[in-house]
Scaffold this motif. Structure first.
Motif, PDB file in Angstrom:
ATOM      1  N   MET A   1       1.148  -1.175   0.202  1.00 46.68           N
ATOM      2  CA  MET A   1      -0.583  -0.155  -0.058  1.00 46.68           C
ATOM      3  C   MET A   1       1.032   1.432  -0.089  1.00 46.68           C
ATOM      4  O   MET A   1       1.427   1.929   1.374  1.00 46.68           O
ATOM      5  N   PRO A   2       1.094   1.815  -1.354  1.00 45.07           N
ATOM      6  CA  PRO A   2       1.620   2.855  -1.100  1.00 45.07           C
ATOM      7  C   PRO A   2       0.831   4.430  -0.922  1.00 45.07           C
ATOM      8  O   PRO A   2      -0.552   4.720  -0.815  1.00 45.07           O
ATOM      9  N   VAL A   3       1.554   5.238   0.657  1.00 41.45           N
ATOM     10  CA  VAL A   3       1.180   5.986   1.465  1.00 41.45           C
ATOM     11  C   VAL A   3       0.750   7.242   0.368  1.00 41.45           C
ATOM     12  O   VAL A   3       1.405   8.252   0.627  1.00 41.45           O
ATOM     13  N   MET A   4      -0.959   6.973   0.033  1.00 51.30           N
ATOM     14  CA  MET A   4      -0.725   8.798  -1.003  1.00 51.30           C
ATOM     15  C   MET A   4      -2.061   9.981   0.294  1.00 51.30           C
ATOM     16  O   MET A   4      -1.405  11.307   0.411  1.00 51.30           O
ATOM     17  N   SER A   5      -2.298   8.954   1.460  1.00 49.85           N
ATOM     18  CA  SER A   5      -2.695  10.009   2.611  1.00 49.85           C
ATOM     19  C   SER A   5      -2.336   9.477   4.158  1.00 49.85           C
ATOM     20  O   SER A   5      -3.043   8.454   4.319  1.00 49.85           O
ATOM     21  N   PHE A   6      -1.233  10.103   5.196  1.00 51.51           N
ATOM     22  CA  PHE A   6      -0.737   9.133   5.806  1.00 51.51           C
ATOM     23  C   PHE A   6      -1.980   9.202   7.050  1.00 51.51           C
ATOM     24  O   PHE A   6      -2.396   8.119   7.070  1.00 51.51           O
ATOM     25  N   ALA A   7      -2.771  10.565   7.063  1.00 53.20           N
ATOM     26  CA  ALA A   7      -4.372   9.936   7.681  1.00 53.20           C
ATOM     27  C   ALA A   7      -5.359   8.592   7.521  1.00 53.20           C
ATOM     28  O   ALA A   7      -5.666   8.053   8.837  1.00 53.20           O
ATOM     29  N   ALA A   8      -5.326   8.569   6.032  1.00 51.20           N
ATOM     30  CA  ALA A   8      -5.952   7.710   5.638  1.00 51.20           C
ATOM     31  C   ALA A   8      -5.483   6.464   5.567  1.00 51.20           C
ATOM     32  O   ALA A   8      -6.340   4.963   6.762  1.00 51.20           O
ATOM     33  N   VAL A   9      -4.396   6.351   5.519  1.00 48.30           N
ATOM     34  CA  VAL A   9      -3.808   4.581   6.047  1.00 48.30           C
ATOM     35  C   VAL A   9      -3.645   4.686   7.406  1.00 48.30           C
ATOM     36  O   VAL A   9      -3.544   3.292   7.576  1.00 48.30           O
ATOM     37  N   SER A  10      -3.676   5.562   7.979  1.00 49.69           N
ATOM     38  CA  SER A  10      -3.916   5.511   9.394  1.00 49.69           C
ATOM     39  C   SER A  10      -4.965   5.184   9.930  1.00 49.69           C
ATOM     40  O   SER A  10      -5.267   4.016  11.145  1.00 49.69           O
ATOM     41  N   ARG A  11      -5.728   5.480   9.548  1.00 49.54           N
ATOM     42  CA  ARG A  11      -7.585   4.786   9.686  1.00 49.54           C
ATOM     43  C   ARG A  11      -7.903   3.853   9.347  1.00 49.54           C
ATOM     44  O   ARG A  11      -8.698   2.616  10.488  1.00 49.54           O
ATOM     45  N   MET A  12      -7.236   3.415   7.871  1.00 47.43           N
ATOM     46  CA  MET A  12      -7.596   2.206   7.599  1.00 47.43           C
ATOM     47  C   MET A  12      -7.010   0.690   8.453  1.00 47.43           C
ATOM     48  O   MET A  12      -7.168  -0.479   8.789  1.00 47.43           O
ATOM     49  N   SER A  13      -5.215   1.163   8.512  1.00 45.84           N
ATOM     50  CA  SER A  13      -4.923   0.053   9.475  1.00 45.84           C
ATOM     51  C   SER A  13      -4.825   0.118  10.677  1.00 45.84           C
ATOM     52  O   SER A  13      -5.518  -1.162  11.320  1.00 45.84           O
TER      53      SER A  13
END
Length: 317
Positions: free
Chosen positions: A222-234
């Motif tokens: 998963m390349p990080v396009m939005s750190f906030a969004a990836v943090s939520r998904m994680s």
């Protein structure tokens, strides 16, 4: 145990050799997209497909919304990829909110459309916060779905794997036992949930092998396009986000170009270290954007494929 320790030592030695210095180009890639919800998103999706197609992916997959919420759009997207491109198209299919007969009808429609690859998933509950429940008359879980698909057509079947354990699993042992059931039911390979540390994948791969799973396990990147969004998904899927990632992305919220450079570097380094440990195939979660996946593939030595006819003409010239 000795075999696992020897493999670990080999990985440590291999990781000292930089992949980017002499990229061999012996990597297989695949890409995941989601069905578009608007004309603008439709154009963005097909721009991503056209950008990544020359890299010659093993396959491209299209996701399926909870409760079949994107069933028609998923079918349209997958069928068009199969019809208008040379890329093998894979359709996600879940057990949620449908009977066996309804799911079988969807699978048959994919076969009739020329789709030969299914990503078979249990799926998430249609209502957030509620526990998963098998639909009356439906497939119980992903293993049951795989067995059902095997009775319909000779599909190529991929399933999901969770290096950091599925949130609904009691523990890692139960999770790997569930993966074993899916493979024993007839799945060809497993594609993992995204993760950010290579040792997370290596430990999981070793545990799976120890449990008797010898099928291909492909890491999901998963390349990080939005750190906030990836943090939520994680947080929702139980993926650990290392503190060093937060440090690297700090201050880049308003600098998208710089953020992309950092993101591509992080993902490519993860792939480099996985490659050093013997991984040769990667599955990229593109979020319908091609730039990051393309850049990472380029760093890994993957280049646009030129047909023999075009190559011959260039050589003649």
């Amino acid at each position: 145990m000795t075999v696992l320790l020897d493999a670990a030592r080999e990985r440590q030695l291999a990781q000292a050799s930089p992949l980017f210095a002499e990229v061999p180009g012996d990597i297989g890639v695949s890409f995941e997209f989601f069905p578009p919800k608007s004309d603008k998103m439709h154009a963005q999706l097909w721009d991503a497909i056209e950008t990544l197609a020359p890299l010659g992916p093993r396959f491209v997959s299209v996701t399926y919304g909870a409760g079949g919420s994107t069933r028609e759009r998923t079918h349209e997207t997958v069928a068009r990829i199969a019809r208008e491109t040379t890329m093998p198209a894979a359709a996600h299919l879940t057990c949620v909110e449908a009977t066996k007969g309804e799911i079988d009808d969807v699978a048959n429609a994919y076969w009739d459309a020329g789709v030969r690859h299914i990503v078979a998933l249990r799926g998430d509950p249609p209502e957030k916060g509620k526990p998963y429940a098998t639909h009356p008359g439906g497939y119980e879980n992903a293993a049951d779905l795989v067995a059902g698909l095997r009775k319909l057509h000779p599909f190529e079947i991929s399933v999901a794997a969770y290096p950091e354990c599925h949130p609904d699993s009691v523990d890692q042992t139960a999770d790997i036992d569930n993966l074993k059931r899916k493979m024993d039911a007839g799945a060809n390979r497993a594609i993992t949930q995204f993760f950010f540390e290579p040792d997370t994948f290596f430990r999981f791969r070793d545990d799976a092998a120890a449990a008797g799973i010898d099928a291909e396990i492909v890491p999901g990147i998963m390349p990080v396009m939005s750190f906030a969004a990836v943090s939520r998904m994680s947080a929702m899927c139980g993926t650990d986000v290392p503190s060093w990632m937060a440090t690297l992305f700090d201050g880049l919220d308003d600098r998208p170009e710089a953020r992309q450079l950092v993101s591509a570097t992080i993902a490519a380094e993860l792939c480099r270290r996985l490659y050093a440990g013997g991984v040769r195939d990667f599955h990229f979660y593109t979020l319908n954007r091609a730039e990051l996946a393309y850049a990472i593939c380029h760093l890994l030595g993957v280049r646009p494929q030129i047909s023999a006819e075009v190559s011959a003409k260039e050589n003649a010239a």
